[in-house]
Design an enzyme around this catalytic site. Structure first.
Site, short mmCIF file in Angstrom:
data_model
loop_
_atom_site.label_atom_id
_atom_site.label_comp_id
_atom_site.label_asym_id
_atom_site.label_seq_id
_atom_site.Cartn_x
_atom_site.Cartn_y
_atom_site.Cartn_z
N GLU A 1 25.78 17.92 8.77
CA GLU A 1 24.81 18.71 9.12
C GLU A 1 24.68 18.76 10.64
OE1 GLU A 1 21.46 17.31 7.17
OE2 GLU A 1 21.85 18.78 5.41
N GLU B 1 26.27 19.93 -0.44
CA GLU B 1 25.16 19.34 -0.68
C GLU B 1 24.15 20.38 -1.48
OE1 GLU B 1 23.04 17.00 2.15
OE2 GLU B 1 24.80 16.44 3.06
C1 BGP Z 1 20.66 16.12 4.17
C2 BGP Z 1 21.69 14.85 3.95
C3 BGP Z 1 21.87 14.04 3.15
C4 BGP Z 1 20.82 13.74 2.03
C5 BGP Z 1 20.01 15.21 1.96
C6 BGP Z 1 18.76 15.11 1.03
O1 BGP Z 1 19.94 16.30 5.05
O2 BGP Z 1 22.89 15.46 4.66
O3 BGP Z 1 22.36 12.64 3.63
O4 BGP Z 1 20.03 12.97 2.13
O5 BGP Z 1 19.67 15.67 3.13
O6 BGP Z 1 17.63 14.72 1.97
P1 BGP Z 1 16.69 13.43 1.68
O7 BGP Z 1 17.77 12.32 0.94
O8 BGP Z 1 15.86 13.22 2.56
O9 BGP Z 1 15.90 13.90 0.19
#
Ligand code: BGP
Length: 473
Positions: free
Chosen positions: A178, A373
């Site tokens: 990201e 993701e």
């Molecule tokens: C993105 C990241 C992941 C993951 C995801 C979900 O920004 O790449 O690391 O964490 O978010 O977010 P969260 O874990 O805060 O629900």
């Protein structure tokens, strides 16, 4: 069958959210290792000086789900679901504890040798992120993080070591997780501590320039080490920004907001700064310091594919009055879309938005895409040794349907790794209670619990999806 027969189905985690063992076998401190969970984490992320000068009572990354010691059991469960690919990251401070050393830490390298061997044992392709929010903390305290051009050299050294070491075990590589998160959470994205009197955009975009050059140098190293046997991708927190209304001013704002996200991928995919940056940077008061050779390296080494996370679309308006109320719960300060439901954390749910985003990314870059993701964070309840997570199945079924529609629209998609295929620490909240997995882990927000793994209802559902290559959702 809509999807190619070699479609890469799998799941994703990140070292700092899963491994724990935060100081084991010579590992140095990562940025995340000074971050607490809950509300204090939000304060620490927006004001890292607080985190650097405070001792908290719990640090979720210190033990996470202890994947460092349980990976064999966990990979076995992923193989049982039929994974073709498993996305994780290498913890940079496991390899270079401070980040500026000349020689790597052999014990750190040995761990990832064992992990990737375990994946290959089941025919699972590792998909490895070089940097996933866990830059060595020392590179922030000693060098100021990615605002310092020295980090290019340190990252290139780290990338060369791991690309060479795992050249026979890992084919798919991502440079930064990201990369656009640098704009939204500069400490996560770039280890940046930005002073009150600084031009925040100048610091962030200069840091972005350093990461873009570093990304091209890693790609150069990959091509020199392993020719065409490596696939190097960039990674974007994606999600189309919609205009709040059909008012032309809202539409123009959406064009500008989308460009701010696409900027990072434009450079890594086209190999040059797009023309709109002249005006964008002028309006932000940004002046990028380029060095001799920067433009050439960007031009010569663009990425092979575009990977991205998708959780939701976003919404923008040109009318400042619209921002007087609450925005949605994610890091992008998006307006709430009245047509969409939201998760328990306020993240709006827009499956069709995935199809929109995929079409626009593919039309823009004409390079293969990879969804690395996507998933639903929820407060799962363990009962009688399982979790009836029909809400997660519903969320994924709807998104996979739109993903397949996008492929029918002509999008070239390499694979899909659901986020948090096993419960891990949430990046944004640092809590375990925001669970994404097909596998429940008995651990609470304070690291208490047996650590035992339990299959949720979605475990067998996803296994069937993979078995039928997406035909049976
Ligand atoms: C993105 C990241 C992941 C993951 C995801 C979900 O920004 O790449 O690391 O964490 O978010 O977010 P969260 O874990 O805060 O629900």
């Amino acid at each position: 069958m809509a999807l190619p027969k070699d479609f890469l189905w799998g799941g994703a985690i990140a070292a700092n959210q899963a491994e724990g063992a935060y100081k084991e076998d010579g590992k140095g401190l990562a940025l995340v290792d000074i971050l607490p969970s809950g509300e204090k984490r939000r304060e620490a992320l927006w004001n890292p000086k607080v985190a650097l000068n405070t001792t908290y009572d719990h640090y979720p990354s210190h033990e996470a789900i202890d994947f460092y010691h349980t990976y064999k059991e966990d990979i076995k469960l992923m193989a049982e679901m039929g994974f073709k690919v498993f996305r994780t990251s290498i913890s940079w401070p496991r390899i270079f504890p401070n980040g500026d050393e000349k020689e790597p830490n052999e014990a750190g390298l040995a761990f990832y040798d064992d992990l990737f061997d375990e994946c290959q044992k089941y025919g699972i392709e590792p998909l490895v992120t070089l940097n996933h929010f866990d830059t060595p903390l020392y590179l922030t305290t000693e060098y100021g993080g990615w605002r310092n051009r020295k980090l290019i050299e340190f990252y290139e050294r780290y990338a060369k070591v791991v690309l060479e070491r795992y050249k026979d075990k890992v084919k798919y590589w991502l440079t930064f997780n990201e990369i656009n998160m640098l704009l939204h959470i500069p400490f996560f994205g770039g280890g940046l501590v930005i002073e009150e009197d600084e031009n925040e955009d100048q610091v962030k975009f200069q840091a972005a320039h350093h990461q873009l050059v570093a990304s091209s140098l890693a790609t150069k190293a990959a091509k020199e080490i392993n020719g065409e046997n490596f696939m190097i991708g960039c990674m974007l927190a994606a999600g189309e920004v919609y205009p709040y209304s059909c008012h032309p001013e809202d539409m123009m704002k959406a064009v500008e907001e989308n460009r701010k996200q696409y900027f990072f991928i434009d450079v890594q995919s086209r190999g040059e700064y797009p023309s709109y940056t002249d005006r964008m940077f002028k309006e932000l008061g940004v002046e990028i310091e380029m060095e001799q050779g920067d433009e050439e390296i960007l031009k010569q080494y663009p990425v092979d594919f575009i990977s991205f996370s998708y959780y939701s679309s976003r919404l923008t308006s040109a009318d400042p009055e619209m921002y007087k109320g609450a925005t949605s719960g994610n890091a992008f300060k998006s307006l709430k879309n009245p047509h969409l439901k939201a998760s328990e954390w306020g993240w709006q749910i827009d499956p069709l938005g995935l199809r929109v985003t995929m079409n626009n990314l593919y039309d823009r870059y004409q390079k293969p895409l990879f969804i690395v993701e996507n998933g639903l964070g929820a407060k799962d309840e363990l009962k009688d040794g399982t979790v009836e997570d029909d809400y997660r199945i519903e969320y994924m079924r709807e998104h996979l349907k739109e993903m397949i529609e996008a492929v029918k629209d002509g999008v070239d998609l390499l694979g899909y790794t659901s986020w948090g295929c096993i419960d891990i620490v949430s990046a944004g909240t640092g809590e375990m209670k925001k669970r994404y997995g097909f596998i429940y882990v008995d651990r609470d927000n304070h690291g208490n619990g047996t650590g035992k793994r339990y299959k949720k209802k979605s475990f067998d559902w996803y296994k069937k999806v993979i078995e039928t290559n997406g035909e049976k959702l």
